[in-house]
Design an enzyme around this catalytic site. Structure first.
Site: not given
Ligand code: BG6
Length: 487
Positions: A145, A175, A232, A237, A337
């Site tokens: 992504k 992920h 994002d 997610h 964030k």
């Molecule tokens: C990513 C985003 O897909 O996921 C990031 O682009 C974000 O901005 C990240 O920080 C968060 O992933 P995790 O696994 O750290 O919660």
């Protein structure tokens, strides 16, 4: 026992941030664990910024090693891991260079995986160049992504890649789907007769899904400023988590059974009415503040960010699902964030008992709630009411806890490790199918359009807080609040 799934894993963007922090460390962990990767499997890194294999290995030693095994590197495993790595120097702007790649992999064993850890603008040129030297046949392609910027651009990429690779050759990474607790959510829902009968509008009052980060935009200001939290985090997610929380029990765990059910949820999302958007969607942007005692700057002053940027770093949404199971149940989603804590969790608020023989205190909030925490620690907590010891029937909220790291002390796997092993072994269930991705964009796009058209700036919030007050006000309208006290 060694797996027999031999592979040639070609990594485009071999010196990029993702390769350094996630992909190569995940492959190393799988290698170190033993038995997960075939001994004959090879990693072929493709990059421009190294002259030859020697220089690339030096880069891996300097940049990747610090990201593996927090408790120290197993040196023997590390040296044997390096032996798996080959290197091909390719200028991606020069399709003729792909003949070098074809020659480098032609005698290597096993299934070919092409992992595109590059910007999305390179996806199509790389796929075309692979096809021009016949490397698309019987191969798997992994797309990171962001896959596009909106429905149109994502369709353009999917169409072009789809001309070269069949859908079952395409692995679109999200992920979050590789995180252990997300897998556990499936086990919790579909392995226990206890919860599933209650998992519906008759018994569930509302559901919250939060992915909160303490981190800001780090070194990605430029990328992030053109992206924002909705693209994002929500389009992928959060909507993926929502679809797993809300899906019907699949017929089996095979990839299309699971993905069909997720798709049904995404297609049943109630479209956002632009006239009503202020009531169901909140966007915010962080200003300066303090996180764990350290002052942090405002988003608009981060490197790469335009000083008058109106990009959102926080989103809260009220979502509804138009089907029999969930009609009328609000799903509150939020991500941001520079919030007060790093936490990702799902809170299922069950309805209060229909009649309380135990008095009004039995109806108070704090019981009848299931909290599934994905990170930083994986726990499931069930809040119930109990009688306080002593005289009289005084009730208190208590909880039953399941901490997975205490129960299962070994075998924890990072999301990327699981997902890479799935690609190598041809398991598609944890990858996003094209129709799911399209349905998610279709739902998100009117919000993006409305925000753009209204030209209103995002609501400010101080870094280190839980976002703009409007996000709390949105829940207050439904007689509830975000459940931050869990953290
Ligand atoms: C990513 C985003 O897909 O996921 C990031 O682009 C974000 O901005 C990240 O920080 C968060 O992933 P995790 O696994 O750290 O919660």
């Amino acid at each position: 026992m060694e797996t027999d799934s031999s592979f040639t894993f070609v990594l485009f963007g071999g010196t990029g941030d993702l390769s350094m922090r996630k992909i190569l460390p995940a492959l190393f962990e799988a290698h170190r664990a033993g038995g997960m990767l075939a001994d004959s499997g090879k990693i072929v890194a493709v990059a421009r910024h190294a002259a030859d294999r020697g220089e690339y290995i030096q880069w891996v030693n300097e940049h990747v090693k610090p990201h593996v095994s927090k408790n120290g590197v197993d040196e023997t495993a590390w040296s044997s891991f390096l032996e798996r790595i080959e290197f091909v120097k390719i200028d991606l702007g020069n399709p003729e260079d792909f003949a070098l790649l074809r020659d480098a992999v032609k005698d290597l064993p096993g299934i070919r995986v092409f992992y595109l850890a590059t910007g999305p603008s390179l996806f199509v040129p790389i796929c075309r160049a692979l096809a021009s030297v016949g490397l698309n046949e019987n191969a798997r392609i992994v797309l990171e992504k962001p896959l596009g910027y909106d429905l149109k651009s994502s369709n353009a990429i999917n169409d072009a890649v789809g001309e070269i690779f069949a859908e079952e050759q395409i692995y679109r990474i999200d992920h979050y789907l590789g995180k252990e607790p997300v897998q556990n959510l499936l086990a919790l829902r579909f392995g226990n007769a206890l919860f599933e009968p209650l998992w519906r509008r008759e018994w569930v009052e509302s559901i919250q899904i939060t992915i909160a980060e303490e981190l800001g935009v780090e070194a990605r200001g430029d990328f992030y400023d053109n992206t924002g939290a909705l693209r994002d985090m929500v389009q992928n997610h959060l909507l993926q988590l929502l679809s797993i929380v809300a899906m019907e029990p699949p017929h089996s765990m095979d990839s299309d059974s699971v993905r069909d059910e997720k798709l049904r949820v995404l297609r049943a999302l109630k479209p956002i009415d632009p006239l009503n958007i202020g009531k169901v969607a909140v966007r915010g942007q962080y200003h300066s503040g303090v996180i764990r005692g350290t002052a942090v700057p405002a988003y608009a002053t981060e490197p790469g960010v335009k000083p008058n940027s109106t990009t959102e770093t926080f989103v809260a949404l009220k979502v509804e699902i138009e089907n029999w199971r969930w009609a009328g149940v609000p799903f509150f989603l939020r991500t941001g964030k520079r919030l007060a804590d790093r936490v990702a969790e799902i809170v299922v608020n069950f309805r209060a008992v229909p009649h309380s023989a135990l008095g009004v205190s039995a109806l108070r909030a704090g019981a009848n709630r299931l909290v599934i925490r994905l990170q930083p620690n994986e726990t499931i907590r069930l809040y119930c009411l109990a009688k306080q010891p002593g005289e009289g029937m005084n009730l208190a909220s208590v909880h039953l806890d399941l901490a997975f790291d205490q129960f299962f002390r070994e075998g924890q796997m990072e999301a990327y490790q699981r997902l890479l092993l799935d690609v190598i072994n041809g398991r598609l269930a944890l990858f996003v199918r094209r129709d799911e991705q399209e349905a998610a964009w279709r739902w998100v796009e009117p919000i993006l359009n409305e925000w753009k058209a209204s030209n209103k700036p995002p609501k400010p919030y101080a870094a280190g807080t839980w976002g703009p007050a409007a996000a709390s006000a949105m829940l207050a309208q439904h007689g509830t609040c975000w459940l931050e006290e869990e953290n």
